[in-house]
Design an enzyme around this catalytic site. Structure first.
Site, short mmCIF file in Angstrom:
data_model
loop_
_atom_site.label_atom_id
_atom_site.label_comp_id
_atom_site.label_asym_id
_atom_site.label_seq_id
_atom_site.Cartn_x
_atom_site.Cartn_y
_atom_site.Cartn_z
N GLU A 45 -59.31 66.95 23.11
CA GLU A 45 -57.90 67.11 23.48
C GLU A 45 -57.05 66.52 22.35
O GLU A 45 -57.12 65.33 22.07
CB GLU A 45 -57.60 66.37 24.79
CG GLU A 45 -56.13 66.37 25.18
CD GLU A 45 -55.85 65.46 26.37
OE1 GLU A 45 -54.74 64.87 26.41
OE2 GLU A 45 -56.72 65.33 27.24
N LYS A 132 -55.11 64.74 36.24
CA LYS A 132 -55.32 63.59 35.38
C LYS A 132 -54.69 62.37 36.04
O LYS A 132 -53.53 62.42 36.43
CB LYS A 132 -54.67 63.83 34.00
CG LYS A 132 -54.82 62.63 33.06
CD LYS A 132 -54.27 62.93 31.67
CE LYS A 132 -52.79 62.74 31.59
NZ LYS A 132 -52.32 62.59 30.20
#
Length: 213
Positions: A45, A132
């Site tokens: 990421e 998340k």
């Protein structure tokens, strides 16, 4: 038949580690890719925290050896730009309905950030079942995830923030945690060091802990 985003989510759950990478120098990306691929960590990421994020996503996506996503995505424009440059998934710090809608419409994996029950409710209402949890350490860590998993029994978590080499397995042993994210896995600062063996040893140690958790 499962769609692309569902398949990516399954792959992430299998990998369990999501490196969060902030790029200040494109020079180290080849080294980054080599280390991740040779250690079979196929996700990365790249965060929207510097102006180099888009060329970094494009470069890391070129070989097809890594599944590259964009993190710290705060606007629809950032999400679209990231996808145009090769991002296969989007991670946002909060629930952003227009970003979620864009990703769902285009079969792009989207993992929005949450910290409270109301955040999770907003994500669920947008059709999201994996969120998340950020920043995990500040908002209660595993205790919070256990508590939130009561009413939100059908939601899975990707915690980031305060995850480190000592506690990441504790998080992964929770059945509601599909993976953990963090710069503790690999960082540009580490890549800048000329002693590659130290980084190799650290990754080996992480993977050994993962295998034996």
């Amino acid at each position: 038949m499962k769609n692309t985003s569902e398949n990516l989510l399954e792959q992430l759950a299998s990998t369990q580690l999501l490196p969060l990478y902030t790029v200040n120098n494109l020079t180290y990306l080849d080294k980054l890719e080599h280390l991740l691929v040779t250690n079979d960590i196929r996700f990365i990421e790249v965060t929207f925290r510097t102006k180099l994020v888009l060329p970094a996503i494009e470069k890391l996506s070129a070989s097809g050896n890594l599944i590259v996503g964009a993190g710290t995505v705060r606007t629809l424009a950032e999400a679209k730009a990231a996808v145009e440059h090769g991002a296969k998934f989007i991670v946002s710090p909060v629930v952003i309905p227009e970003v979620i809608a864009y990703c769902l419409e285009n079969d792009i994996l989207i993992v929005p950030g949450v910290a409270t029950p109301s955040d999770i409710q907003k994500a669920v209402e947008c059709g999201i079942k994996t969120v998340k949890f950020f920043p995990a350490d500040i908002y209660g860590g595993l205790n919070a995830i256990n508590a939130l998993s009561g009413p939100y029994y059908d939601v899975n978590f990707l915690p980031t923030g305060g995850i480190n080499q000592k506690n990441f397995c504790d998080y992964l042993n929770n059945e509601k945690v599909i993976a953990v994210g963090g710069s503790f896995i690999i960082s540009e600062k580490e890549l800048m060091q000329e002693n590659n063996q130290l980084l190799e040893d650290k990754l080996t140690e992480l993977l050994d802990k993962l295998k034996n958790k």
